[in-house]
Design a protein around this motif. Structure first.
Motif, short mmCIF file in Angstrom:
data_model
loop_
_atom_site.label_atom_id
_atom_site.label_comp_id
_atom_site.label_asym_id
_atom_site.label_seq_id
_atom_site.Cartn_x
_atom_site.Cartn_y
_atom_site.Cartn_z
N LEU A 2 116.62 44.11 0.75
CA LEU A 2 116.13 43.39 -0.43
C LEU A 2 115.02 42.42 -0.05
CD1 LEU A 2 116.31 42.67 -3.42
CD2 LEU A 2 118.15 41.04 -2.84
N GLY A 3 115.22 41.69 1.05
CA GLY A 3 114.18 40.79 1.52
C GLY A 3 112.91 41.52 1.89
N PHE A 4 113.07 42.71 2.49
CA PHE A 4 111.90 43.53 2.83
C PHE A 4 111.14 43.94 1.57
CE2 PHE A 4 109.97 47.70 3.59
CZ PHE A 4 109.18 47.43 4.70
N GLY A 5 111.87 44.33 0.53
CA GLY A 5 111.23 44.72 -0.72
C GLY A 5 110.50 43.57 -1.38
N ILE A 6 111.12 42.38 -1.33
CA ILE A 6 110.46 41.20 -1.93
C ILE A 6 109.18 40.87 -1.18
CG2 ILE A 6 110.71 38.72 -2.30
CD1 ILE A 6 113.71 39.23 -2.79
N LEU A 7 109.24 40.87 0.16
CA LEU A 7 108.05 40.58 0.95
C LEU A 7 106.96 41.63 0.72
CD1 LEU A 7 109.64 39.42 4.33
CD2 LEU A 7 108.42 38.00 2.67
N LEU A 8 107.39 42.88 0.57
CA LEU A 8 106.44 43.96 0.36
C LEU A 8 105.69 43.78 -0.96
CD1 LEU A 8 105.70 46.60 1.88
CD2 LEU A 8 107.26 47.78 0.34
N LEU A 9 106.44 43.47 -2.01
CA LEU A 9 105.82 43.27 -3.32
C LEU A 9 104.93 42.03 -3.32
CD1 LEU A 9 105.57 44.19 -6.25
CD2 LEU A 9 107.61 42.81 -6.77
N LEU A 10 105.38 40.96 -2.66
CA LEU A 10 104.59 39.73 -2.59
C LEU A 10 103.28 39.96 -1.83
CD1 LEU A 10 104.32 36.68 -3.10
CD2 LEU A 10 105.61 36.30 -0.98
N ALA A 11 103.37 40.70 -0.71
CA ALA A 11 102.17 40.97 0.09
C ALA A 11 101.18 41.81 -0.69
CB ALA A 11 102.56 41.67 1.39
N ALA A 12 101.68 42.84 -1.39
CA ALA A 12 100.78 43.70 -2.18
C ALA A 12 100.13 42.92 -3.31
CB ALA A 12 101.56 44.89 -2.73
N SER A 13 100.88 42.02 -3.93
CA SER A 13 100.33 41.23 -5.04
C SER A 13 99.25 40.28 -4.55
CB SER A 13 101.46 40.45 -5.73
OG SER A 13 102.45 41.32 -6.22
N LEU A 14 99.50 39.59 -3.43
CA LEU A 14 98.50 38.67 -2.89
C LEU A 14 97.26 39.41 -2.41
CD1 LEU A 14 100.80 36.19 -0.92
CD2 LEU A 14 99.65 35.81 -3.11
N ALA A 15 97.47 40.57 -1.78
CA ALA A 15 96.32 41.37 -1.33
C ALA A 15 95.48 41.83 -2.51
CB ALA A 15 96.81 42.56 -0.51
N TYR A 16 96.13 42.17 -3.60
CA TYR A 16 95.42 42.57 -4.82
C TYR A 16 94.55 41.42 -5.34
CZ TYR A 16 94.87 43.22 -9.87
OH TYR A 16 94.35 43.28 -11.14
N LEU A 17 95.09 40.23 -5.35
CA LEU A 17 94.34 39.08 -5.84
C LEU A 17 93.16 38.73 -4.93
CD1 LEU A 17 97.30 36.77 -6.98
CD2 LEU A 17 95.75 38.10 -8.44
N LEU A 18 93.36 38.87 -3.60
CA LEU A 18 92.33 38.44 -2.66
C LEU A 18 91.26 39.50 -2.40
CD1 LEU A 18 94.67 36.72 -0.02
CD2 LEU A 18 93.21 35.58 -1.71
N GLU A 19 91.61 40.77 -2.53
CA GLU A 19 90.70 41.83 -2.09
C GLU A 19 90.18 42.74 -3.21
OE1 GLU A 19 89.58 42.44 1.03
OE2 GLU A 19 90.60 40.66 1.81
N ARG A 20 90.65 42.56 -4.43
CA ARG A 20 90.28 43.51 -5.48
C ARG A 20 88.79 43.48 -5.81
NH1 ARG A 20 92.73 40.74 -11.00
NH2 ARG A 20 91.91 38.63 -10.65
N SER A 21 88.16 42.32 -5.61
CA SER A 21 86.73 42.23 -5.94
C SER A 21 85.86 42.84 -4.86
CB SER A 21 86.34 40.77 -6.17
OG SER A 21 86.60 40.00 -5.01
N THR A 22 86.29 42.77 -3.61
CA THR A 22 85.49 43.31 -2.50
C THR A 22 85.80 44.78 -2.23
OG1 THR A 22 87.15 42.55 -0.91
CG2 THR A 22 85.30 41.06 -1.38
N GLN A 23 87.04 45.22 -2.49
CA GLN A 23 87.41 46.62 -2.25
C GLN A 23 88.20 47.15 -3.44
OE1 GLN A 23 88.43 47.69 2.02
NE2 GLN A 23 89.04 45.53 2.01
N PRO A 24 87.56 47.36 -4.55
CA PRO A 24 88.30 47.80 -5.75
C PRO A 24 88.86 49.21 -5.61
CG PRO A 24 85.93 47.87 -6.13
CD PRO A 24 86.12 47.19 -4.82
#
Length: 378
Positions: A157-179
């Motif tokens: 469960l902790g792995f899933g939470i970290l996975l979703l959190l990492a994907a969400s933050l990466a989306y916010l930080l990188e979506r403009s440079t690598q859509p």
């Protein structure tokens, strides 16, 4: 052949010659079946040896079909199955995990008859799972996972939470440079999985400074998560190994006539100190002149104390080696296994603990030592 004898032959832990022969044939058939499945996918081999591969496949299928029928028939011979009735015991076995896998093991044979043998052989990978019952480590793994499932699920469960959190933050930080690769959270999940597992394919790489800092944090978090999983499994394996060893030692101690008159508490105390060891026929247990650092109880088999000019036989319930521990003198006789024997070894430190914790056993051992001092044996 009655059901109990057949069940004994088919049981993985039986050591008599018939059971050993069956296991040898069984493992050879698994290896042959897997080999045929692999060879059947190589076009030149299939064209050159098509008839041989088909004949071998049919032999393997017939063997595993017969094995399923024999195991089904022998199910009432299992310990404790007699009071359930013959057919209820067979039905219970057929519905068990082992019975289901044995039925799947016979499936390629059915497919061979109904469909093209070429497609049936592709299901030969099922036969590999038939080796699980012969592997104590895999059986222990099942128990370990079952016992630690709550802790493992919590880490998952902790792995899933970290996975979703990492994907969400990466989306916010990188979506403009690598859509193209971070244009959505589901798309960013691929990067998160590869990074958290520290696989690092290199096909998706953050470009921003914050994105790269996030990658470092995600990598370290992934290492910690997998370290937790490894620690839980390692601890579970250690506990399961101790449990299996204790149960085996308990069973052996309970069968030794020397311990028949002591209570369950004393047996439990002794079982924690003794270490079972198996010796083949002809093995030298102790040699004359060696330093004595342990004593032995005979659980099964037959030993010979070689003295000059005569010899003495030892059997289940006898013990030896205590004289060297009590006096500190070297061994004064050589002891050899006449046939395969199982001995329970007691080291010198545990021997001294036993003398203090079990005065009745200590008295018996001391009395035997005094008698052997007069005869100068071991």
């Amino acid at each position: 052949m009655d059901e109990e004898r057949l069940y004994s032959i088919l049981h993985p832990d039986t050591r008599d010659p018939a059971a050993r022969v069956f296991r040898g044939v069984h493992h050879a058939m698994v290896a042959a079946g897997v080999g045929i499945m692999l060879a059947d996918t190589v076009v030149p081999w299939r064209q050159a040896y098509d008839d041989v591969l088909d004949a071998g496949f049919q032999i393997v299928c017939a063997f595993f079909f017969i094995e399923y029928v024999l195991r089904l028939w022998a199910a009432p011979g299992a310990p404790g199955a007699a009071h359930h009735g013959r057919w209820r015991s067979r039905l219970a076995w057929a519905r068990s995990l082992g019975g289901v896998f044995d039925l799947l093991g016979a499936l390629p044979g059915v497919l061979d008859i109904v469909f093209d043998p070429r497609y049936a052989s592709l299901f030969g990978f099922i036969w590999v799972f038939k080796l699980v019952r012969y592997s104590p480590g895999l059986v222990s793994l099942e128990r370990v996972i079952g016992n630690a499932r709550h802790a493992l699920l919590s880490v998952l469960l902790g792995f899933g939470i970290l996975l979703l959190l990492a994907a969400s933050l990466a989306y916010l930080l990188e979506r403009s440079t690598q859509p193209d690769v971070f244009g959505s959270i589901p798309a960013a999940l691929w990067w998160a999985i590869v990074t958290m597992t520290t696989t690092g394919y290199g096909d998706v790489i953050p470009q921003t400074v914050l994105g790269r800092m996030l990658s470092g944090i995600v990598m370290v978090s992934g290492i910690l998560v997998f370290a937790l999983w490894a620690g839980i499994l390692a601890m579970g394996f250690a506990e399961e190994t101790r449990r299996r060893e204790f149960l085996r030692t308990w069973d052996l101690v309970a069968k030794v006539p020397f311990f028949h008159d002591v209570g369950a508490a004393a047996i439990a105390d002794v079982a924690q100190l003794l270490r079972p060891r198996d010796y083949p026929a002809g093995a030298v247990i102790v040699r004359r002149g060696e330093r004595g650092d342990c004593m032995y109880f005979v659980a099964s088999g037959e030993l010979e104390i070689r003295l000059r000019p005569e010899s003495i036989r030892l059997g289940p319930g006898d013990f030896f080696g205590e004289l060297a521990l009590l006096t500190g003198d070297p061994r004064n006789a050589t002891i050899v296994a006449l046939r395969q024997a199982t001995l329970l070894r007691l080291d010198i430190v545990d021997f001294r603990h036993l003398l203090g914790r079990q005065p009745e056993l200590a008295g018996i051992i001391r009395a035997a030592a005094e008698r052997r001092l007069e005869a100068a044996i071991v």
